[in-house]
Design a protein around this motif. Structure first.
Motif, PDB file in Angstrom:
ATOM      1  N   ILE A   1      -0.292  -3.077  11.993  1.00  0.00           N
ATOM      2  CA  ILE A   1       0.643  -3.943  11.286  1.00  0.00           C
ATOM      3  C   ILE A   1       0.022  -5.321  11.048  1.00  0.00           C
ATOM      4  O   ILE A   1       0.065  -5.867   9.949  1.00  0.00           O
ATOM      5  N   GLY A   2      -0.613  -5.847  12.098  1.00  0.00           N
ATOM      6  CA  GLY A   2      -1.240  -7.167  11.997  1.00  0.00           C
ATOM      7  C   GLY A   2      -2.323  -7.203  10.938  1.00  0.00           C
ATOM      8  O   GLY A   2      -2.376  -8.127  10.122  1.00  0.00           O
TER       9      GLY A   2
ATOM     10  N   ASN B   1     -10.114 -14.855  12.733  1.00  0.00           N
ATOM     11  CA  ASN B   1      -9.284 -15.491  13.755  1.00  0.00           C
ATOM     12  C   ASN B   1      -8.148 -16.296  13.162  1.00  0.00           C
ATOM     13  O   ASN B   1      -7.010 -16.248  13.603  1.00  0.00           O
ATOM     14  N   GLU B   2      -8.525 -17.028  12.128  1.00  0.00           N
ATOM     15  CA  GLU B   2      -7.573 -17.874  11.418  1.00  0.00           C
ATOM     16  C   GLU B   2      -6.491 -16.987  10.779  1.00  0.00           C
ATOM     17  O   GLU B   2      -5.295 -17.268  10.864  1.00  0.00           O
ATOM     18  N   ALA B   3      -6.944 -15.888  10.169  1.00  0.00           N
ATOM     19  CA  ALA B   3      -6.021 -14.956   9.521  1.00  0.00           C
ATOM     20  C   ALA B   3      -5.043 -14.393  10.554  1.00  0.00           C
ATOM     21  O   ALA B   3      -3.845 -14.262  10.298  1.00  0.00           O
ATOM     22  N   ARG B   4      -5.575 -14.092  11.722  1.00  0.00           N
ATOM     23  CA  ARG B   4      -4.746 -13.528  12.773  1.00  0.00           C
ATOM     24  C   ARG B   4      -3.645 -14.512  13.194  1.00  0.00           C
ATOM     25  O   ARG B   4      -2.476 -14.150  13.316  1.00  0.00           O
ATOM     26  N   THR B   5      -4.048 -15.781  13.375  1.00  0.00           N
ATOM     27  CA  THR B   5      -3.070 -16.791  13.787  1.00  0.00           C
ATOM     28  C   THR B   5      -1.965 -16.927  12.739  1.00  0.00           C
ATOM     29  O   THR B   5      -0.778 -16.954  13.052  1.00  0.00           O
ATOM     30  N   THR B   6      -2.381 -16.999  11.465  1.00  0.00           N
ATOM     31  CA  THR B   6      -1.389 -17.136  10.394  1.00  0.00           C
ATOM     32  C   THR B   6      -0.484 -15.902  10.352  1.00  0.00           C
ATOM     33  O   THR B   6       0.736 -16.017  10.191  1.00  0.00           O
ATOM     34  N   ALA B   7      -1.081 -14.719  10.515  1.00  0.00           N
ATOM     35  CA  ALA B   7      -0.297 -13.484  10.469  1.00  0.00           C
ATOM     36  C   ALA B   7       0.727 -13.460  11.602  1.00  0.00           C
ATOM     37  O   ALA B   7       1.888 -13.094  11.386  1.00  0.00           O
ATOM     38  N   LEU B   8       0.295 -13.877  12.779  1.00  0.00           N
ATOM     39  CA  LEU B   8       1.223 -13.888  13.910  1.00  0.00           C
ATOM     40  C   LEU B   8       2.393 -14.830  13.649  1.00  0.00           C
ATOM     41  O   LEU B   8       3.545 -14.514  13.958  1.00  0.00           O
ATOM     42  N   ARG B   9       2.089 -15.978  13.053  1.00  0.00           N
ATOM     43  CA  ARG B   9       3.160 -16.926  12.758  1.00  0.00           C
ATOM     44  C   ARG B   9       4.148 -16.324  11.753  1.00  0.00           C
ATOM     45  O   ARG B   9       5.364 -16.404  11.910  1.00  0.00           O
ATOM     46  N   MET B  10       3.593 -15.680  10.735  1.00  0.00           N
ATOM     47  CA  MET B  10       4.451 -15.079   9.714  1.00  0.00           C
ATOM     48  C   MET B  10       5.283 -13.932  10.307  1.00  0.00           C
ATOM     49  O   MET B  10       6.448 -13.753   9.970  1.00  0.00           O
TER      50      MET B  10
ATOM     51  N   THR C   1       6.429 -13.697  13.334  1.00  0.00           N
ATOM     52  CA  THR C   1       7.552 -14.275  14.071  1.00  0.00           C
ATOM     53  C   THR C   1       8.619 -14.739  13.089  1.00  0.00           C
ATOM     54  O   THR C   1       9.813 -14.549  13.305  1.00  0.00           O
ATOM     55  N   GLU C   2       8.148 -15.318  11.976  1.00  0.00           N
ATOM     56  CA  GLU C   2       9.098 -15.850  11.008  1.00  0.00           C
ATOM     57  C   GLU C   2       9.982 -14.760  10.381  1.00  0.00           C
ATOM     58  O   GLU C   2      11.153 -14.992  10.117  1.00  0.00           O
ATOM     59  N   VAL C   3       9.423 -13.574  10.183  1.00  0.00           N
ATOM     60  CA  VAL C   3      10.233 -12.496   9.588  1.00  0.00           C
ATOM     61  C   VAL C   3      10.919 -11.647  10.651  1.00  0.00           C
ATOM     62  O   VAL C   3      11.500 -10.602  10.347  1.00  0.00           O
ATOM     63  N   GLY C   4      10.850 -12.075  11.907  1.00  0.00           N
ATOM     64  CA  GLY C   4      11.583 -11.363  12.946  1.00  0.00           C
ATOM     65  C   GLY C   4      10.833 -10.189  13.548  1.00  0.00           C
ATOM     66  O   GLY C   4      11.454  -9.302  14.126  1.00  0.00           O
ATOM     67  N   LEU C   5       9.514 -10.161  13.398  1.00  0.00           N
ATOM     68  CA  LEU C   5       8.728  -9.132  14.079  1.00  0.00           C
ATOM     69  C   LEU C   5       8.264  -9.716  15.412  1.00  0.00           C
ATOM     70  O   LEU C   5       7.157 -10.230  15.533  1.00  0.00           O
ATOM     71  N   ALA C   6       9.155  -9.683  16.385  1.00  0.00           N
ATOM     72  CA  ALA C   6       8.843 -10.310  17.666  1.00  0.00           C
ATOM     73  C   ALA C   6       8.959  -9.268  18.776  1.00  0.00           C
ATOM     74  O   ALA C   6       9.777  -8.349  18.677  1.00  0.00           O
ATOM     75  N   PRO C   7       8.172  -9.361  19.847  1.00  0.00           N
ATOM     76  CA  PRO C   7       7.086 -10.325  20.064  1.00  0.00           C
ATOM     77  C   PRO C   7       5.874  -9.981  19.192  1.00  0.00           C
ATOM     78  O   PRO C   7       5.370  -8.855  19.242  1.00  0.00           O
ATOM     79  N   ALA C   8       5.428 -10.958  18.421  1.00  0.00           N
ATOM     80  CA  ALA C   8       4.386 -10.719  17.426  1.00  0.00           C
ATOM     81  C   ALA C   8       3.086 -10.236  18.051  1.00  0.00           C
ATOM     82  O   ALA C   8       2.465  -9.295  17.547  1.00  0.00           O
ATOM     83  N   GLU C   9       2.683 -10.863  19.152  1.00  0.00           N
ATOM     84  CA  GLU C   9       1.430 -10.484  19.826  1.00  0.00           C
ATOM     85  C   GLU C   9       1.416  -8.983  20.126  1.00  0.00           C
ATOM     86  O   GLU C   9       0.419  -8.305  19.942  1.00  0.00           O
ATOM     87  N   GLN C  10       2.581  -8.515  20.590  1.00  0.00           N
ATOM     88  CA  GLN C  10       2.669  -7.127  21.024  1.00  0.00           C
ATOM     89  C   GLN C  10       2.683  -6.157  19.836  1.00  0.00           C
ATOM     90  O   GLN C  10       2.126  -5.080  19.891  1.00  0.00           O
ATOM     91  N   LEU C  11       3.326  -6.585  18.736  1.00  0.00           N
ATOM     92  CA  LEU C  11       3.447  -5.695  17.582  1.00  0.00           C
ATOM     93  C   LEU C  11       2.199  -5.709  16.709  1.00  0.00           C
ATOM     94  O   LEU C  11       1.987  -4.798  15.916  1.00  0.00           O
ATOM     95  N   TYR C  12       1.388  -6.748  16.843  1.00  0.00           N
ATOM     96  CA  TYR C  12       0.221  -6.931  15.969  1.00  0.00           C
ATOM     97  C   TYR C  12      -0.668  -5.691  15.946  1.00  0.00           C
ATOM     98  O   TYR C  12      -1.139  -5.256  14.901  1.00  0.00           O
ATOM     99  N   GLY C  13      -0.878  -5.102  17.114  1.00  0.00           N
ATOM    100  CA  GLY C  13      -1.794  -3.969  17.217  1.00  0.00           C
ATOM    101  C   GLY C  13      -1.148  -2.614  17.032  1.00  0.00           C
ATOM    102  O   GLY C  13      -1.804  -1.583  17.134  1.00  0.00           O
TER     103      GLY C  13
END
Lengths: 412, 319
Positions: A115-116, A132-141, A143-155
């Motif tokens: 997903i990330g 790395n930068e892309a990852r940080t921005t993606a994680l922020r986005m 969270t913003e759309v309600g995919l939380a916890p983002a860190e956990q869902l990223y992979g």
């Protein structure tokens, strides 16, 4: 003063139909008239609903304004720039400002990417962002759309997510390049009722926060009513009514809009359905009806709406449902398959000695037809061994301003 | 009750999967009365389609079916395939969501009808064709189209043909699984009107499986609300819509976006995994009113009003 994000003028999109040489010689070039002269504009922070049944051309409009399909005619302006014929190379930098959300989130995400990765990918493609930068921005986005916890869902892979979560991921991917225009094609149609509201709220929220312009494509009038500032009702490639959604829902003017609203089942037991249903279905867009395209199905049709030869053949088909009429028709004027339509005329071969009887019979069944069609018949004649039913030319149909909205209908 | 066409008692359907058995239908009891339309509503994966397939005996192989499904003299859950085939299509008919995949592209409409009728009755071909003509005419499809192939019809026409075919044997019971979901609203309304007329004409009972509450309100007499393989509420359409008892029913009604909706509402959380459903009341993890008892004890199926059942520990607080 808000600015116009998208301006579409007289947009036409025809899809050519592949024919053999013989067919082409007989029929000429044949095309599906998916979109046939559509104009609208979209302001910053506005949600315009493009509403219609399948086959109305709404999805084609959405794809054509993003230049995912090549327009056949008309102009598309994005932020004042004419993008109708821009070369892909010039267009590409603008693409990041115009994004799309698809109906089926299962199909819109690559099953082999996490997903990330899917959400970060546009940054890498369009902005050559560092991973790395892309990852940080993606994680922020996320969270913003309600995919939380983002860190956990990223992979996680799409298969691990629910339908609602996948649609959030699709929205995050569309949002990550800070677009100004989003075309959302039935974004909640595949989701269960109990989670639709959450996704709609998210879209409203993003609109508020970023002053996004949305082209919201849907067949669901109730959702459109809830979400959209303005709506445009499409039928067979044309916008038949457009205006502020509150105005249209309070008092729909076009008979098609009325029929659509009346057909929605209301979860309220004991409430009878309002009004008469139009008969039949959306006809073929290869050869749309003359005049107003809704006329063959319209409950309020007038003699001037566009009656033509094939409507007469259609009427003969209808009569076949009644055994007595079918019998009588067949002996004098044959079966509907013997008839041909050509523009305003319907005809079949007839022997000269039968001509008088045939014409008299045709006149009698024309008289039995519903008044609008019957009075649209100009003449029933015999010409060159053909029995011909000829209709009057339709009145010209132009969009009109009616009580705060634009309607394309001869009733007004 | 004596006028029941079908009676289900503690019906259970378990699929075997790699992750273990899935309890798609888990202890469902209800009856279908003569001439009524009963709706079964629920979201994706709640088991409503499995319920329909169980009644028709068309579940995949190695599926375990327990409980009783009384249809006339017979219990369908223990009926072997041979006698079931005689009932299916003649006494119990079905219509599906997608008519395209249910019609054979190589057969004309006439051939479809002749084959259907011949499967159940020894009649001369001519009589079978006559019946087909009548059935199609009642759907507004002229005789001239009898020799056409499925692809020559529009989606709405194909669904009309499917209905005409299902009803040509005058079944006692019709299972309609999302019969209008792939159709547009106007065509949907046309089809529902036709179904309603035919049900009256043939005094047939209908089980209408759908996710669309609007359709239920429009055509059903009674409705069952299904969640995670179980019925959570059953009653007259009026009772269930106007004075729902179960919090899931309330949530479902509130989250339906319709023309008079004033605000958006959604139920928190997701429907459960049926391999490992929540203990006790299956709705408790998403329920705004859940108390401790909801996760420890199974709620009982209680008749709160005549004919209005629900399974919620706090049912009487919602009366």
């Amino acid at each position: 003063m808000t600015e116009t994000v998208l301006e579409v003028q007289d947009l036409v999109k025809h899809f050519p139909v592949n024919l053999s040489i013989v067919q082409r010689a007989l029929l000429g070039n044949v095309a599906v008239h998916a979109v046939d002269g559509v104009s609208f504009s979209l302001q910053e922070g506005e949600i315009l609903g493009l509403v219609g049944e399948s086959g109305s051309g709404k999805t084609t409009v959405g794809r054509t304004v993003l230049r995912l399909l090549e327009p056949s005619q008309g102009t598309i302006r994005f932020r004042g720039t004419d993008i109708t014929h821009l070369k892909e190379k010039t267009l590409r930098p603008m693409r990041r400002k115009m994004q799309m959300i698809f109906q089926d989130p299962h199909a819109a995400l690559n099953p082999a990417m996490t997903i990330g990765q899917s959400i970060a990918d546009p940054l890498i493609i369009h902005e050559s962002a560092e991973p790395n930068e892309a990852r940080t921005t993606a994680l922020r986005m996320m969270t913003e759309v309600g995919l939380a916890p983002a860190e956990q869902l990223y992979g996680k892979y799409p298969a691990d997510l629910s339908g609602g979560q996948k649609q959030r991921a699709v929205i995050a991917r569309a949002m990550i390049l800070n677009p100004e225009l989003i075309v959302a094609d039935e974004p909640v149609a595949m989701l269960d009722m109990s989670i639709r509201a959450k996704i709609l709220e998210l879209l409203l929220d993003l609109r508020r926060r970023y002053q996004l312009a949305f082209l919201f494509i849907t067949h669901d009038l109730a959702t459109a009513k809830f979400l959209c500032d303005r709506i445009a009702i499409m039928y067979l490639g044309r916008i038949v009514e457009t205006g502020p959604s509150a105005t249209i829902f309070r008092d729909p003017k076009h008979p098609y809009t009325r029929a659509l609203i009346a057909a929605i089942p209301v979860p309220e037991p004991g409430r009878p359905r309002a009004g008469v249903l139009p008969r039949g279905e959306i006809p073929d867009a290869i050869n749309p009806p003359a005049g107003c395209r809704f006329h063959p199905r319209c409950p309020s049709v007038l003699p001037t709406c566009g009656w033509e030869g094939r409507d007469f053949i259609d009427y003969l088909e209808q009569r076949r449902l009644d055994a007595t009429k079918a019998q009588a028709d067949e002996t004098v004027i044959g079966v509907p398959e013997d008839w041909r339509a050509n523009g305003l005329r319907a005809w079949r071969r007839t022997r000269d000695e039968n001509a008088t009887a045939t014409v008299a019979y045709l006149r009698s069944i024309v008289a039995q037809a519903a008044a609008p069609m019957a009075s649209a018949v100009e003449a029933v004649d015999v010409e060159e061994s053909r029995a011909v039913v000829r209709f009057r030319s339709p009145e010209q149909l132009l969009p009109k301003e009616v009580e705060g909205r634009t309607v394309e209908c001869l009733l007004y | 009750m004596t006028d029941a066409v079908l009676e289900a008692e503690d019906l259970r359907v378990h699929y075997q999967t790699r992750r273990g058995p899935v309890h798609a239908v888990d202890g469902v009891s209800f009856s279908v009365r003569e001439g009524e339309t009963i709706g079964v509503v629920g979201e994706t994966g709640c088991g409503k389609s499995t319920l329909g397939k169980a009644i028709l005996g068309i579940l995949p192989p190695r599926t375990r079916v327990e409980g009783r499904l009384q249809f006339g003299e017979r219990n369908l859950t223990s009926l072997p395939e041979e006698p079931f085939r005689k009932i299916r299509g003649r006494d119990i008919a079905l219509i599906f969501q997608d008519p395209v995949t249910r019609l054979d592209p190589l057969l004309t409409i006439e051939a479809h009808f002749v084959e259907t009728i011949a499967a159940h009755e020894k009649v001369p071909r001519k009589e079978a064709v006559d019946r087909a003509v009548k059935a199609l005419a009642s759907m507004g499809i002229p005789e001239s189209r009898l020799r056409h192939y499925p692809h020559e019809f529009s989606g709405g026409m194909r669904q009309r043909i499917m209905i005409a075919m299902s009803l040509v044997m005058h079944p006692k019971l019709l299972i309609a699984d999302e019969p209008t979901t792939s159709l547009d609203v106007i065509v949907e309304a046309q089809i529902l009107e036709i179904l309603e007329d035919l049900r009256r004409a043939y005094k047939m009972s209908v089980v209408l499986i759908t996710h669309n509450l609007g359709i239920v309100a429009e055509v059903c007499d009674r409705v069952a609300v299904m969640y995670a393989g179980q019925f959570v509420e059953l009653g007259s359409v009026y009772d269930v819509f106007k004075r729902p008892i179960h919090p899931y029913t309330r949530g479902l009604l509130q989250s339906t976006i319709h023309m008079d909706s004033k605000e958006l509402y959604s139920i928190d959380g997701l429907p459960p995994d049926l391999v490992d459903p929540p203990a006790a009341c299956r709705f408790h993890p998403r329920c705004p009113y859940a108390k401790e008892i909801c996760s420890t004890r199974d709620p009982e199926w209680i008749e709160y009003r005549p004919g209005h059942f629900a399974s919620c520990h706090f049912g009487k607080d919602f009366l």
